[in-house]
Design a protein around this motif. Structure first.
Motif, mmCIF file in Angstrom:
data_model
loop_
_atom_site.group_PDB
_atom_site.id
_atom_site.type_symbol
_atom_site.label_atom_id
_atom_site.label_comp_id
_atom_site.label_asym_id
_atom_site.label_seq_id
_atom_site.Cartn_x
_atom_site.Cartn_y
_atom_site.Cartn_z
ATOM 1 N N LEU A 53 -11.823 4.379 -6.186
ATOM 2 C CA LEU A 53 -13.122 4.509 -5.540
ATOM 3 C C LEU A 53 -13.228 5.726 -4.626
ATOM 4 C CD1 LEU A 53 -13.703 0.772 -4.535
ATOM 5 C CD2 LEU A 53 -14.828 2.013 -6.404
ATOM 6 N N LEU A 54 -12.144 6.065 -3.921
ATOM 7 C CA LEU A 54 -12.254 7.005 -2.806
ATOM 8 C C LEU A 54 -11.453 8.288 -2.937
ATOM 9 C CD1 LEU A 54 -11.993 4.487 0.205
ATOM 10 C CD2 LEU A 54 -14.066 5.413 -0.840
ATOM 11 N N LEU A 57 -8.613 1.508 -4.047
ATOM 12 C CA LEU A 57 -9.185 2.531 -3.172
ATOM 13 C C LEU A 57 -9.038 3.924 -3.764
ATOM 14 C CD1 LEU A 57 -8.081 1.281 0.375
ATOM 15 C CD2 LEU A 57 -10.366 1.207 -0.637
ATOM 16 N N MET A 92 -6.168 8.882 2.001
ATOM 17 C CA MET A 92 -5.459 7.704 1.513
ATOM 18 C C MET A 92 -4.312 7.329 2.445
ATOM 19 S SD MET A 92 -7.000 6.608 -1.227
ATOM 20 C CE MET A 92 -5.737 5.498 -1.870
ATOM 21 N N THR A 114 -4.795 -2.896 -3.516
ATOM 22 C CA THR A 114 -5.722 -2.215 -2.617
ATOM 23 C C THR A 114 -5.585 -0.702 -2.750
ATOM 24 O OG1 THR A 114 -5.620 -4.060 -1.057
ATOM 25 C CG2 THR A 114 -6.412 -1.945 -0.211
ATOM 26 N N ALA A 115 -4.341 -0.228 -2.790
ATOM 27 C CA ALA A 115 -4.120 1.218 -2.924
ATOM 28 C C ALA A 115 -4.694 1.744 -4.229
ATOM 29 C CB ALA A 115 -2.623 1.529 -2.844
ATOM 30 N N ILE A 135 -5.538 5.753 5.825
ATOM 31 C CA ILE A 135 -5.836 4.319 5.723
ATOM 32 C C ILE A 135 -4.593 3.497 6.030
ATOM 33 C CG2 ILE A 135 -6.432 2.483 4.082
ATOM 34 C CD1 ILE A 135 -8.331 4.497 2.746
ATOM 35 N N TYR A 159 0.845 -1.203 0.000
ATOM 36 C CA TYR A 159 0.000 0.000 0.000
ATOM 37 C C TYR A 159 0.876 1.247 0.000
ATOM 38 C CZ TYR A 159 -3.786 3.175 1.310
ATOM 39 O OH TYR A 159 -4.707 4.197 1.322
#
Length: 434
Positions: free
Chosen positions: A170-171, A167, A180, A163-164, A183, A34
């Motif tokens: 999406l985010l 995300l 970010m 995952t990074a 997280i 990540y």
């Protein structure tokens, strides 16, 4: 029947212990992955919006990307100096706390200098983790499956990268770059307490230090067998431990593995930092360019799990060389004008030949050397290799700033992958793996 039941209970304890160790270690490395990619997902924001941390051009962006890697280098080398003395468990727990705090602090920075300092601080913890994890897993993995278990564990790095990237797609528009990085601080309240209660010390390490009573106690709890030669008496392994033993007894393979790791990490960090920006310049939109990171790291998850099976059978050196060659061919193919679907397939193979190959390199380092220097060897592989990691973002930034075409940049990276294959093939065969 009683003996069979006892053997069954011991096997059950062993499976449970290995599952906990590999699971915790893999999740820990997910946050390393990540950390690897999260900067690449936000660098385009910094390049285009000076209100975030100040004005950032491509050269400065490459420099900022390298600060964390400089921290990883220092953290890994320091962990190698003390990890073979203080133990695997203590180093890993300390690393989880350290890099979680670093990610949290990074989220609150408001100018480039503070951002760079916090990225270096975070890298110290990530480096200590990388310099210890493979040693711990190799010392618990069953014989004949050590490369495979390391591949499962180090699949956490590209999983974290996936995952990074996911995300970010999406985010990122909703939580911004600060969210970010927040997280990335989650291990402080999840993984850290879990590892404290569920991760035992390495039995092999305790035996190598002559601490046989502690080794027997943990062996009884986990179902792990003591090494046969130490079953009755506490006898430390002959030869010096740590870096002293590593360089005194294994100088040539140590240097070659370090150079190979550095070459691989130039590729890993160049692509993970600059691939989204290159794809933006090639005409893809922001979310489309981030999808290339997903595919790149997807290949890096699946490829090594297959390759590690061959590594346990025919040896990791040949398999590492073959994966570097796959990376060479894939990066060369990216210079062609191809349909999007085919391009994405090639990016997946590039992931196998870059981040996936690095997974196998850590397994090679962990299983090549005896216990007394294993922690130092893995730390050297992760630490010295980070010189390449530091160079990756810098090289990418300088090549882009110099106005080179995307094709020219990819040709440079393909040449580096070819060098990695050559280095793998000249490493001497190991006579000391255990």
């Amino acid at each position: 029947m009683k003996e069979m039941a006892m053997e069954g209970n011991e096997a059950s304890r062993r499976r449970k212990a290995i599952a906990w160790i590999v699971g915790i270690a893999m999740v820990g490395l997910m946050f390393d992955g990540y950390d690897l990619v999260v900067y690449g997902t936000v660098v385009s924001t910094f390049l285009r919006d000076p209100t975030q941390i100040g004005a950032v051009d491509p050269a400065l962006a490459g420099l900022l990307g390298s600060y964390a890697l400089a921290g990883v280098l220092v953290g890994a080398l320091v962990s190698g100096a003390i990890g073979d003395m203080v133990g695997r468990r203590r180093m890993m727990i300390t690393a989880y706390a350290w890099f979680s705090l670093g990610m949290l602090l990074t989220a609150f920075t408001r100018e480039t200098g503070a951002f760079g300092v916090c990225r270096f601080f975070t890298g110290l913890g990530v480096g200590a983790l990388l310099g210890t994890t493979a040693a711990m897993v190799s010392e618990y993995a069953p014989p004949g499956r050590k490369n495979f278990y390391n591949a499962i564990t180090y699949a956490g790095v590209p999983l974290g990268s996936l995952t990074a990237a996911g995300l970010a797609i999406l985010l990122l528009d909703h939580i911004g770059w600060r969210g970010m990085f927040m997280i990335g601080a989650l291990p402080f309240v999840t993984l850290l307490p879990l590892s404290f209660f569920k991760m035992p010390e390495s039995v092999a390490w305790l035996v190598s230090r002559g601490r046989l009573d502690e080794a027997r106690a943990i062996a009884a709890q986990t179902g792990i067998e003591l090494p046969a030669q130490h079953a009755m008496h506490a006898v430390e392994e002959p030869g010096a431990s740590g870096y002293r033993g590593l360089f005194a007894d294994f100088l040539l393979p140590t240097l070659l593995i370090g150079l190979m790791s550095g070459t691989g990490l130039i590729l890993v960090y160049s692509l993970n930092t600059w691939l989204p920006e290159l794809m933006l310049r090639a005409g893809f939109n922001a979310k489309g360019s981030l999808s290339f990171l997903l595919v790149l790291n997807g290949g890096a998850v699946l490829g090594p799990l297959i390759a590690a099976r061959f590594a346990d059978t025919i040896g990791p050196r040949v398999v590492v060389a073959a994966c570097f060659l796959i990376g060479t061919a894939a990066i060369l193919a990216l210079t062609l004008h191809l349909p999007l679907a085919l391009l994405l397939c090639i990016v997946a193979f590039a992931g196998v030949g870059t981040s996936g190959t690095q997974t196998l390199i850590y397994g090679l380092a962990a299983n090549y050397f005896p216990t007394r220097v294993r922690g130092a060897a893995v730390a050297w592989c992760a630490g010295f290799g980070r010189l390449g990691g530091i160079g990756g973002p810098l090289i990418g930034g300088l090549l882009i700033a110099a106005g080179l075409s995307i094709q020219a940049i990819l040709l440079v990276l393909a040449g580096l992958a070819l060098i990695g294959a050559a280095l793998a093939m000249v490493i001497p065969a190991s006579r000391h793996a255990n």
